[in-house]
Enzyme design. Structure first.
Site, PDB file in Angstrom:
ATOM      1  N   PRO A  91     -32.368  22.608 -98.498  1.00  0.00           N
ATOM      2  CA  PRO A  91     -31.944  22.024 -99.777  1.00  0.00           C
ATOM      3  C   PRO A  91     -33.116  21.469-100.580  1.00  0.00           C
ATOM      4  CG  PRO A  91     -31.046  20.783 -97.898  1.00  0.00           C
ATOM      5  CD  PRO A  91     -31.777  21.958 -97.332  1.00  0.00           C
ATOM      6  N   GLU A 118     -31.305  18.115 -89.444  1.00  0.00           N
ATOM      7  CA  GLU A 118     -32.057  17.669 -90.631  1.00  0.00           C
ATOM      8  C   GLU A 118     -33.193  18.624 -90.980  1.00  0.00           C
ATOM      9  OE1 GLU A 118     -30.717  15.106 -92.321  1.00  0.00           O
ATOM     10  OE2 GLU A 118     -29.224  15.211 -90.705  1.00  0.00           O
ATOM     11  N   ARG A 160     -28.749  44.555-102.096  1.00  0.00           N
ATOM     12  CA  ARG A 160     -28.147  45.385-103.140  1.00  0.00           C
ATOM     13  C   ARG A 160     -29.166  45.876-104.156  1.00  0.00           C
ATOM     14  NH1 ARG A 160     -27.211  42.874-107.746  1.00  0.00           N
ATOM     15  NH2 ARG A 160     -25.392  44.058-108.412  1.00  0.00           N
ATOM     16  N   ASP A 175     -25.398  43.028-114.777  1.00  0.00           N
ATOM     17  CA  ASP A 175     -25.145  41.827-113.982  1.00  0.00           C
ATOM     18  C   ASP A 175     -25.459  40.566-114.788  1.00  0.00           C
ATOM     19  OD1 ASP A 175     -24.795  43.657-111.993  1.00  0.00           O
ATOM     20  OD2 ASP A 175     -26.599  43.108-110.878  1.00  0.00           O
TER      21      ASP A 175
HETATM   22  O1  JDN Z   1     -28.490  24.426 -98.228  1.00  0.00           O
HETATM   23  B1  JDN Z   1     -29.335  24.849 -97.184  1.00  0.00           B
HETATM   24  O2  JDN Z   1     -30.203  25.881 -97.380  1.00  0.00           O
HETATM   25  C1  JDN Z   1     -29.399  24.012 -95.916  1.00  0.00           C
HETATM   26  C2  JDN Z   1     -30.401  24.246 -95.032  1.00  0.00           C
HETATM   27  C3  JDN Z   1     -30.474  23.419 -93.913  1.00  0.00           C
HETATM   28  C4  JDN Z   1     -29.553  22.423 -93.704  1.00  0.00           C
HETATM   29  C5  JDN Z   1     -28.557  22.193 -94.607  1.00  0.00           C
HETATM   30  C6  JDN Z   1     -28.480  23.010 -95.721  1.00  0.00           C
HETATM   31  N1  JDN Z   1     -29.883  21.779 -92.547  1.00  0.00           N
HETATM   32  C7  JDN Z   1     -30.952  22.340 -92.036  1.00  0.00           C
HETATM   33  C8  JDN Z   1     -31.347  23.371 -92.869  1.00  0.00           C
END
Ligand code: JDN
Length: 272
Positions: A91, A118, A160, A175
């Protein structure tokens, strides 16, 4: 293209055997190899996580299994083969966009490292960043439990685009988000048979056979939808992409050029 995925949930990647990606694999256009990270653990409980240094909630993925797994995957490349691009879903990464999908689709080998908990000990990203092109990537601003679902998203978006993977029925050109194609507007509504369903007809213009009018109507609908659902796309659009008719519609919807020529809201929002 070759794609490797290292994960503690190999079965989460089973959708890669279905539909477009599954067919590309069956045709030999895509070589997908999913690996269980726990194969590179050595303790009785196949431990992949530990508590975070400095304290705090949750667990962090230990570096040693990732290091052994990634060394083995990289080593498995054929002599003279290019090194893979390492794609790390997180994230805190850069946004995954169609532009990045296109860039990744031009590589010969991708390795994905979906984490849980995490995330992965930072030293793993640093270590492989010294040897490989490493991309930390986020598929959007929401909270997931791990990177496996993002890998499914990214692999489909990339696959794709590979030569010969999409049939004629699908095809890229129009697209939403295909760079250049539709000036970064969302696509408008679509209809098919029957011509009346539960007392609902279809817009007359689509039955008119008037190709110019149909194209204009579709563009108007695309603009309406984009204003409603993604006004940020209108704000960032090159104003040269808007013709006279576009500007008329935008004006009706309460949008006009600002001092820099770019479009913004100049009048109260219009209902549907
Ligand atoms: O949204 B994600 O790419 C994502 C990756 C990880 C996660 C939670 C979400 N926890 C560890 C990697």
């Amino acid at each position: 293209m070759r794609i490797d995925v290292v994960t503690i949930f190999p079965e989460y990647l089973e959708p890669l055997s279905v539909s477009l990606v599954g067919k590309a694999r069956a045709r030999g256009q895509l070589d997908v190899r999913v690996h269980d990270l726990r194969e590179w653990t050595h303790d009785k409980h196949n431990t992949v996580d530990d508590t975070p240094y400095g304290g705090g909630p949750g667990m962090v993925m230990k570096p040693e299994p990732w290091g052994e797994a990634l060394d083995a995957v990289i080593e498995s490349g054929a002599q003279g083969e290019e090194l893979p691009v390492l794609v790390v879903p997180t994230p805190s990464g850069r946004p995954f966009t169609q532009e990045l999908a296109v860039e990744l689709s031009e590589k010969s080998w991708l390795v994905f490292t979906p984490a849980r908990y995490e995330g992965i000990d930072r030293r793993v990203i640093e270590e492989y960043g010294d040897r490989l092109d490493v991309r930390e990537v986020s598929i959007g601003d929401y909270v997931l439990a791990g990177g496996e679902a993002p890998v499914l998203v990214m692999v489909e978006a990339v696959a794709r685009l590979l030569p010969g993977v999409l049939g004629n029925a699908e095809s890229h050109r129009d697209d939403s988000f295909a760079p250049g194609a539709m000036a970064d507007l969302l696509e408008g509504p679509v209809y098919t048979k029957p011509p009346e369903w539960r007392d609902r007809g279809i817009p007359d213009v689509l039955l008119s056979g008037h190709h110019g009018k149909i194209a204009r109507w579709r563009r108007d609908e695309a603009i309406r939808r984009t204003v409603r659902n993604r006004p940020d796309l209108i704000e960032r659009a090159d104003p040269a992409a808007f013709d006279k008719k576009d500007r008329e519609i935008l004006s009706i919807l309460g949008w006009g050029p600002g001092p820099d020529g770019r479009f913004g809201r100049v009048a109260p929002d219009v209902e549907e």
